[in-house]
Design a protein around this motif. Structure first.
Motif, short mmCIF file in Angstrom:
data_model
loop_
_atom_site.label_atom_id
_atom_site.label_comp_id
_atom_site.label_asym_id
_atom_site.label_seq_id
_atom_site.Cartn_x
_atom_site.Cartn_y
_atom_site.Cartn_z
N ILE A 98 0.83 -1.21 0.00
CA ILE A 98 0.00 0.00 0.00
C ILE A 98 0.86 1.26 0.00
O ILE A 98 0.46 2.31 -0.50
N ASP A 106 3.02 -16.89 3.95
CA ASP A 106 1.57 -16.68 4.07
C ASP A 106 1.24 -15.79 5.26
O ASP A 106 0.38 -14.90 5.18
N GLY A 143 -8.29 -7.64 1.08
CA GLY A 143 -7.29 -7.95 2.09
C GLY A 143 -7.73 -9.00 3.09
O GLY A 143 -7.05 -10.02 3.27
N VAL A 145 -5.29 -17.74 3.71
CA VAL A 145 -3.95 -18.27 4.02
C VAL A 145 -3.78 -18.69 5.47
O VAL A 145 -2.88 -19.47 5.77
N ILE A 178 -4.22 -16.43 -5.27
CA ILE A 178 -5.27 -16.56 -4.25
C ILE A 178 -6.53 -15.83 -4.69
O ILE A 178 -7.64 -16.28 -4.46
N THR A 179 -6.35 -14.68 -5.31
CA THR A 179 -7.51 -13.88 -5.69
C THR A 179 -8.09 -14.28 -7.05
O THR A 179 -9.11 -13.75 -7.46
N ARG A 218 6.70 -6.66 8.20
CA ARG A 218 6.98 -7.94 7.53
C ARG A 218 8.23 -8.60 8.11
O ARG A 218 8.26 -9.83 8.31
N PHE A 258 7.50 -9.08 -2.86
CA PHE A 258 6.29 -9.10 -2.04
C PHE A 258 5.20 -8.35 -2.79
O PHE A 258 5.47 -7.35 -3.45
N MET A 259 3.98 -8.84 -2.66
CA MET A 259 2.89 -8.20 -3.39
C MET A 259 1.61 -8.33 -2.56
O MET A 259 1.19 -9.44 -2.23
N ASP A 260 1.00 -7.22 -2.20
CA ASP A 260 -0.26 -7.31 -1.45
C ASP A 260 -1.43 -6.89 -2.33
O ASP A 260 -1.26 -6.58 -3.51
N THR A 261 -2.63 -6.88 -1.76
CA THR A 261 -3.82 -6.68 -2.60
C THR A 261 -3.98 -5.23 -3.05
O THR A 261 -4.71 -4.98 -4.01
N SER A 262 -3.31 -4.28 -2.38
CA SER A 262 -3.44 -2.90 -2.86
C SER A 262 -2.77 -2.75 -4.22
O SER A 262 -3.24 -1.98 -5.07
N ALA A 310 -1.93 -3.01 6.38
CA ALA A 310 -2.31 -2.07 5.31
C ALA A 310 -3.68 -1.46 5.61
O ALA A 310 -3.92 -0.28 5.35
N GLY A 319 0.58 -8.39 6.78
CA GLY A 319 0.78 -7.21 5.93
C GLY A 319 -0.54 -6.63 5.45
O GLY A 319 -0.72 -5.41 5.40
N GLU A 320 -1.49 -7.50 5.10
CA GLU A 320 -2.80 -7.02 4.65
C GLU A 320 -3.53 -6.29 5.78
O GLU A 320 -4.16 -5.26 5.57
N VAL A 364 -8.10 -12.46 1.64
CA VAL A 364 -6.80 -13.14 1.50
C VAL A 364 -6.33 -13.67 2.86
O VAL A 364 -5.83 -14.79 2.96
N VAL A 395 3.25 -13.64 6.74
CA VAL A 395 3.74 -12.29 6.44
C VAL A 395 2.72 -11.56 5.56
O VAL A 395 2.40 -10.39 5.80
N LEU A 396 2.20 -12.27 4.58
CA LEU A 396 1.20 -11.68 3.69
C LEU A 396 -0.05 -11.27 4.47
O LEU A 396 -0.56 -10.15 4.33
N LYS A 440 1.96 -14.51 -4.60
CA LYS A 440 0.89 -15.50 -4.43
C LYS A 440 -0.50 -14.87 -4.46
O LYS A 440 -1.49 -15.52 -4.80
N THR A 441 -0.60 -13.59 -4.06
CA THR A 441 -1.91 -12.91 -4.06
C THR A 441 -2.57 -12.98 -5.44
O THR A 441 -3.79 -13.01 -5.54
#
Lengths: 115, 325
Positions: free
Chosen positions: A11, B229, B287, B294, A78-79, B210, A40-44, B239, B235-236, B290, B231-232, A74-75
């Motif tokens: 984000i 997973d 977010g 996980v 997953i999405t 993270r 690293f990659m998040d949903t934002s 965020a 992190g979400e 997800v 960490v992800l 991986k996002t």
């Protein structure tokens, strides 16, 4: 046009990704986002990618993703976005596919450039 | 268009519980439910622990054609985190647009932790909200011989209907309609974290968040993929703190004998009790969804005073869950 992302997409950094993709879209042609150096990659960041993909497909171009490593991005899986967006192992493969899609003999549309 | 109103079943949501003590009791409750769906040409998904699926398969042996229309899922995987199940039911229903679907959902198997059983109860209450008008029929079998009496009582409160070998009756104990108050849906207050939990106050430095989670997961011995997973997931949630809670949050991490737990808390409030339980139609609000995919268990408590989200990862599980290779 190829945009290479490096490091973490979250984000905090996704506004930067957004402006790079906005810039790349000005070229008028399809855009390739190279994710091979993303850790690293998040949903934002997904929201940013989907937004640009929609704008590009609306005018007959596309946004292709290249080099995404499952473990770090991986996002996308997953999405379910990995099934919706064009995904390629490497940038050259994405370039070749986009060129083939444009079709032989069509030449370049006005206002587009190959890269 | 002709309006069809059905009295006993068919249109709208029906949420049934069945209490069984042995294999015969299980078959007597679950098989008629599955056959009823097949007779109505409904799509049926049986999500139960492995041995129970075998009982159902064997019970349908005499009807090979019908049995082919039943899909199976191992609930110890799909419903390891009960927060994934409402989404899974919707995903299944979406494969049959406009058609009623039927789902056997056995989430409360003996041996689950108190925290897991608490989230099963929250899931059951939230299913009443999520499917209030959906063409979904749910049957939730409970082992009344092995599960604690309080679990069985809770299931009576959250299920409008009870199924026995002799048919379906309205539950006298059922606690309320779709407008279940948030507190009831969310479940009980969380036990306090242990005094020795490691703490990290965080702002918008997600790299630090993270790194903290990765280090804690490493110390706990969580495998690399599952650590990624976690960490992800954290992190979400962090965020969301940046997005909705003024970028001020506190992270705690601790281990039990079997789990590593990360807890993020902030002053924001999540008003949608179903947040994270259904796949969002587009990219906003992904977010928490997800996070549920996980993690092995997610406990979310939110109110005017703020939000606490506790994410659990089992230390002795396989390499990863969710997504695909």
């Amino acid at each position: 046009m190829v945009v290479a992302a490096v490091g973490d997409l979250d984000i905090v950094t996704s506004p930067q990704l957004d402006s790079c993709l906005t810039e790349a879209r000005r070229g008028g042609a399809s855009v390739i986002l190279d994710l091979s150096a993303v850790d690293f990659m998040d949903t934002s960041s997904l929201a940013v990618i989907v937004g640009h993909w929609k704008k590009l497909t609306a005018r007959g171009a596309t946004l292709a993703l290249a080099g995404a490593r499952y473990r770090y991005t991986k996002t996308l899986w997953i999405t379910g976005l990995a099934d919706r967006l064009p995904m390629f192992e490497t940038v050259p493969e994405a370039v070749a596919s986009i060129a083939a899609e444009a079709g032989p003999g069509t030449g370049q549309a006005p206002g587009t450039s190959s890269e | 268009m002709k309006r069809v109103v059905m009295s006993s079943a068919g249109c709208g949501f029906r949420h049934e519980a069945a209490f069984y003590r042995d294999a015969a009791g299980y078959r007597a409750a679950v098989l008629p439910f599955v056959r009823e769906g097949l007779d109505r040409a409904e799509a049926v998904l049986v999500a139960v622990p492995g041995p129970a699926a075998k009982l159902i398969r064997e019970g349908l042996d005499g009807q090979p054609a019908a049995a082919q229309r039943v899909a199976y899922a191992d609930m110890t995987e799909l419903g390891r985190n009960p927060g994934r199940v409402i989404g899974a039911i919707w995903d299944f229903a979406d494969r049959y647009p406009g058609q009623p679907v039927r789902f056997v959902s056995e989430l409360a198997w003996p041996g689950r932790s108190a925290a897991e059983i608490g989230e099963v109860a929250a899931h059951e209450a939230m299913a009443n909200l999520a499917f209030a008008t959906g063409p979904v029929t749910l049957l939730c079998p409970y082992d009344s011989g092995l599960l604690a009496a309080s679990v069985i009582t809770g299931a009576g409160l959250s299920h409008p209907f009870l199924r026995t070998a002799s048919g379906v009756t309205a539950s006298a104990e059922y606690g309320g309609g779709p407008a279940v108050p948030g507190a009831a849906v969310q479940g009980a207050a969380l036990p306090a974290p242990p005094a020795g939990a490691r703490q990290l106050p965080y702002t918008s430095d997600l790299r630090a968040v993270r790194a903290f989670v990765a280090a804690e997961a490493g110390h706990a011995g969580l495998g690399d993929d599952r650590a990624a997973d976690l960490v992800l997931a954290v992190g979400e949630v962090a965020a969301n703190t940046i997005r909705h809670a003024g970028a001020q949050g506190t992270l705690l991490a601790w281990t039990t004998g079997t789990e590593i737990i990360c807890q993020a808390s902030d002053r924001g409030q999540i008003r949608d009790p179903l947040a994270g339980r259904r796949r969002p139609p587009e990219t906003g609000g992904l977010g928490l969804w997800v996070v549920n995919q996980v993690c092995d268990l997610v406990e979310l408590r939110s109110g005017p005073g703020g939000t606490v989200i506790r994410m659990h990862m089992l230390l002795d599980r396989g390499p990863e869950t969710g997504g695909r290779p």
